[in-house]
Motif scaffolding. Structure first.
Motif, short mmCIF file in Angstrom:
data_model
loop_
_atom_site.label_atom_id
_atom_site.label_comp_id
_atom_site.label_asym_id
_atom_site.label_seq_id
_atom_site.Cartn_x
_atom_site.Cartn_y
_atom_site.Cartn_z
N CYS A 531 30.30 -17.13 0.22
CA CYS A 531 29.03 -16.57 -0.24
C CYS A 531 28.12 -16.28 0.96
O CYS A 531 28.13 -17.00 1.96
N VAL A 532 27.34 -15.21 0.85
CA VAL A 532 26.24 -14.92 1.78
C VAL A 532 24.96 -14.98 0.95
O VAL A 532 24.83 -14.24 -0.02
N LEU A 658 19.61 -9.94 17.55
CA LEU A 658 21.06 -9.91 17.32
C LEU A 658 21.33 -9.29 15.95
O LEU A 658 20.66 -9.62 14.97
N VAL A 659 22.29 -8.38 15.87
CA VAL A 659 22.68 -7.74 14.62
C VAL A 659 24.15 -8.10 14.38
O VAL A 659 24.99 -7.95 15.28
N VAL A 660 24.43 -8.61 13.16
CA VAL A 660 25.77 -9.11 12.84
C VAL A 660 26.36 -8.30 11.69
O VAL A 660 25.74 -8.19 10.62
N ASP A 661 27.54 -7.76 11.92
CA ASP A 661 28.32 -7.09 10.88
C ASP A 661 29.28 -8.13 10.30
O ASP A 661 30.30 -8.47 10.91
N SER A 672 31.06 -6.84 2.55
CA SER A 672 30.56 -6.49 3.88
C SER A 672 29.03 -6.48 3.84
O SER A 672 28.42 -5.88 2.96
N VAL A 673 28.42 -7.20 4.78
CA VAL A 673 26.96 -7.34 4.84
C VAL A 673 26.51 -7.10 6.27
O VAL A 673 27.08 -7.68 7.21
N LEU A 674 25.51 -6.26 6.44
CA LEU A 674 24.94 -6.02 7.77
C LEU A 674 23.61 -6.76 7.87
O LEU A 674 22.67 -6.48 7.13
N LEU A 675 23.54 -7.74 8.79
CA LEU A 675 22.35 -8.55 9.02
C LEU A 675 21.64 -8.02 10.25
O LEU A 675 22.16 -8.11 11.37
N SER A 717 25.50 3.64 3.79
CA SER A 717 25.87 3.77 2.38
C SER A 717 25.92 2.42 1.64
O SER A 717 26.92 2.08 1.01
N PRO A 718 24.83 1.63 1.71
CA PRO A 718 24.86 0.33 1.03
C PRO A 718 24.70 0.49 -0.48
O PRO A 718 24.02 1.40 -0.96
N ALA A 719 25.33 -0.43 -1.23
CA ALA A 719 25.11 -0.48 -2.68
C ALA A 719 23.87 -1.30 -3.00
O ALA A 719 23.21 -1.08 -4.01
#
Length: 778
Positions: A531-532, A658-661, A672-675, A717-719
């Motif tokens: 989970c995120v 910092l950006v985390v894929d 897939s989550v982009l932080l 293209s995020p949902a």
């Protein structure tokens, strides 16, 4: 050798009909004041619509009529009728008092804002609250004719004691929709006045001998000198503002011993015992001794500031003494209920004061279950004195859990032991302080005698420090409504059952609870689902990533709100905390986290480890590891790739984030989550193409106006797009521009302000989400 006989099980306590009056008055005042607060926020001229007293009047009339008819019967019907009559009386009186109090507030608000702040004279009341930016204190505003207009919250850069008369230039603002403003409204304050410059200061002309005596005693104690002096001032004089700013205050909070500091029933009991022993040596009749004792207790309550718990305990003592003088048997529960109803009727807003709630709840449970639990502990082999002290602590902690946990976010597991250790020392501190402080104030040459109570204060602080150092002495916790209801149901069930408990039965129950707790911890530390979770930590960022036994936190929020968020998500350890950059709304919670649970390492951007903020430098931080673009992190089956920054940074700017894929793929389930931290379009346009399509976008910089645009959304293209922000934040996050861009693109927009925590689970269709507050889903 004869075996010591087990104590006899006490009879089930009698619950008096006055309980109905107390409960009805509390419920009525709470409902009416909540309605009045909502009308105050809307800016309405009247805070009390006519339909409110009509509804409560009809309800009380129906209860009174039904109760009067049932009184003609016998047995249970007659008892029910008596309860209904008491409840009807409580509703009528509380409704009248609440409506009058709200009307007074409405009149004060209208009058106060009709003139500038410089047109009033402010007279301070009570003790100040010290903050990093100065001080706050309650103050009465008087117009040029000397007529009191309103009570306000005065914020100044300098500390002013009670009884100061101030003319000032400043700004007045209405109370906003926050918990703090709500609490001030319930206390009778209708506005916040920010002082810019004090043009005149003098002493209020009113005669205040108690205030003068208190000021003299405080000058002898010197509460700002050190922690021991501050604790002495809090225990003896009821002045806790200096102590609340010390590190020792946290020790007493973690050990559950704060009630020993606050002026309450224990203080009144010690004062009564001390004074009673002196009066016995005087040639006074029992009636004369009782009157003297009541007068002194009343004066002490006024001297210490009339806290709700002190007023409650003193009033109960007065009722008990009056009953004995009238040759009647004192009944603690009846006294508690009558005093509670009376306090609510006199000051209806008191129902929202935490001190009042804790005081009433703890005394209620002690009165009902104290003797029962003492008996059970004695049968387990504990000496009577220790059993009684433990029973009081257990009852008080049980009663106050549903109130204290939401307010403080902690449960002290060592509180019963702490009460046994600290109560005698604190009692001695109070007795010595009540003798030494007045003596030093009257005879200045004897002022050094206060070193005796201050020495006892140092012993108390040292003992609290040792107890707080015990592992798991205090744990962060949450109290869902279901658990609070279960606690109340358990109390009702025990009262109805009221049977003997054998030692093996008690051990079996304790063992079962231990097994359930161990199983709960084992599941969440070894088999947590992938989970995120975007945590609701107010105006800050914090995202939890976990799978099985692995867990990592990306950013730590601004304060200890992150601890409550981790607790409600059943987190007991962290493999790492990744700090995107050094803004305090992203890293301010780190000291609280590392003091709460094990953290193996701290990830920061390459080049940022040398800029650790001073707020974190004093904390016991784990090893710091620097990462940059191209580095990969693995949390269970989650694979995270650092995509920004691409070169060493200081970590001090939003663009340094910092950006985390973060991606998950296992057994056909994916996510897939982009932080993005606080990065904005200038940086996002440079790394978005390399990331490609994602299921979820955690919006940069809390959803600011430059966090996203149509081109970026088409690239990623995020949902689902999620913003993390705090209610009523001064930045306006998330901005309307950001929200409209997400909705125009067709993605689902969520914000922690509306839905609380947002949990994202891998699914065969890409993402499955769960929110904390379903009513806020857009």
């Amino acid at each position: 050798m004869r075996r010591k006989a087990n104590p006899e099980l006490p009879p089930r306590p009698y619950i008096p009909p006055a309980t109905a009056a107390a409960a009805a008055s509390i419920a009525t005042a709470a409902c009416i004041f909540e309605i009045g607060w909502r009308f105050a926020l809307s800016g309405a001229v009247s805070l009390m619509p006519i339909w409110v007293p009509v509804i409560f009047g009809l309800a009380s009339g129906g209860m009174a009529l039904t109760g009067w008819r049932l009184r003609r019967h016998r047995g249970a019907a007659r008892a029910l009728g008596c309860w209904l009559l008491w409840a009807a009386a409580g509703i009528v009186l509380a409704c009248m008092a609440s409506c009058w109090a709200l009307q007074a507030r409405a009149t004060a608000m209208q009058a106060f804002f009709s003139a500038p702040v410089s047109g009033y004279r402010f007279v301070t009341r009570g003790d100040p609250t010290l903050t990093d930016l100065g001080a706050q204190i309650s103050a009465d505003a008087f117009d040029s004719d000397g007529v009191k207009v309103a009570r306000v919250r005065l914020s100044t850069g300098k500390t002013y004691e009670r009884g100061c008369s101030l003319a000032l230039i400043g700004r007045a603002k209405r109370l906003d929709d926050t918990d703090w403003s709500r609490s001030r409204f319930m206390r009778g304050e209708i506005a916040v006045v920010q002082s810019v410059r004090v043009t005149h200061q003098s002493k209020a002309s009113s005669f205040d001998p108690l205030g003068a005596a208190r000021a003299s005693m405080l000058s002898v104690i010197g509460p700002s000198r050190d922690d021991a002096a501050a604790l002495t001032a809090a225990v003896v004089c009821g002045r806790s503002c200096e102590f609340n700013r010390t590190s020792s205050a946290d020790l007493f909070s973690r050990t559950g011993a704060v009630h020993l500091i606050a002026i309450s029933g224990s203080h009144i009991a010690v004062l009564s015992a001390l004074l009673g022993s002196l009066l016995l040596r005087m040639p006074l009749s029992p009636r004369g001794r009782t009157i003297c004792l009541l007068l002194v207790m009343g004066v002490y309550v006024l001297f210490t500031g009339c806290s709700p718990s002190a007023v409650r305990s003193c009033s109960m003592a007065a009722l008990g003494m009056a009953a004995r003088l009238g040759s009647r048997r004192a009944h603690a529960l009846s006294g508690l209920m009558l005093v509670t109803a009376a306090l609510v009727i006199m000051t209806p807003g008191i129902v929202y004061e935490l001190g009042f709630q804790l005081s009433v709840a703890s005394v209620l449970f002690i009165s009902i279950f104290g003797r029962y639990i003492t008996c059970i502990l004695c049968r387990c082999g504990l000496p009577p004195l220790i059993a009684e002290a433990l029973a009081i602590t257990i009852c008080a902690q049980w009663a106050t859990l549903p109130l204290a946990v939401p307010a403080f976010g902690q449960i002290s597991l060592i509180a019963p032991l702490a009460s046994l250790v600290l109560a005698p020392v604190m009692g001695a501190l109070l007795v010595c302080g009540l003798v030494a402080a007045p003596l030093g104030a009257l005879v200045p040459v004897l002022a050094p005698v206060v070193f005796v109570p201050q020495a006892l204060a140092r012993v108390s602080i040292f003992a609290a420090q040792l107890l707080a150092a015990v592992p798991f002495s205090s744990v962060y916790a949450t109290m869902p409504p279901l658990m609070a209801a279960a606690s109340c149901f358990l109390a009702c069930a025990l009262l109805a059952w009221w049977k003997d408990v054998r030692r093996w039965q008690l051990l079996a129950v304790v063992g079962l609870i231990a097994v359930l707790c161990a199983g709960h911890v084992l599941f969440w530390t070894r088999a947590a689902p992938a989970c995120v979770t975007v945590l609701d930590v107010g105006q800050g960022d914090s995202i939890l990533i976990r799978d099985g036994s692995a867990a990592m936190l990306v950013d730590a929020g601004v304060d200890d709100a992150v601890c409550s968020a981790l607790v409600r998500n059943n987190v007991y350890r962290l493999d790492a905390v990744l700090i995107t950059h050094w803004d305090l709304d992203h890293c301010g919670g780190v000291p609280y986290i590392v003091s709460m649970m094990p953290v193996d390492r701290l990830f920061v951007a390459r080049g940022a480890s040398g800029n650790v903020p001073p707020e974190l430098a004093s904390a016991d931080l784990p090893p710091i590891v620097e990462v940059s673009a191209g580095d990969r992190l693995r949390i269970g089956a989650f694979n995270g790739e650092i995509v920004w920054p691409r070169e060493p940074v200081g970590g001090l700017e939003n663009g340094d984030s910092l950006v985390v894929d973060m991606r998950y793929e296992r057994d056909g389930r994916r996510l897939s989550v982009l932080l993005t931290g606080d990065s904005e379009l200038e940086q996002e346009r440079r790394y978005a193409a390399g990331v490609g399509s994602v299921d979820v976008l955690k919006l940069g910089h809390h959803g600011s106006a430059v966090s996203v645009d149509d081109d970026l959304l088409r690239t990623l293209s995020p949902a689902v797009a999620i913003a993390s922000a705090g209610k009523n934040n001064r930045y306006g996050h998330p901005t309307e521009k950001c929200v409209e861009a997400v909705k125009h693109f067709g993605a689902r927009f969520l914000c922690t302000i509306d839905v609380g925590d947002v949990a994202l689970f891998p699914d065969r269709d890409g993402v499955r989400l769960n929110v904390e507050h379903a009513g806020g889903v857009q």
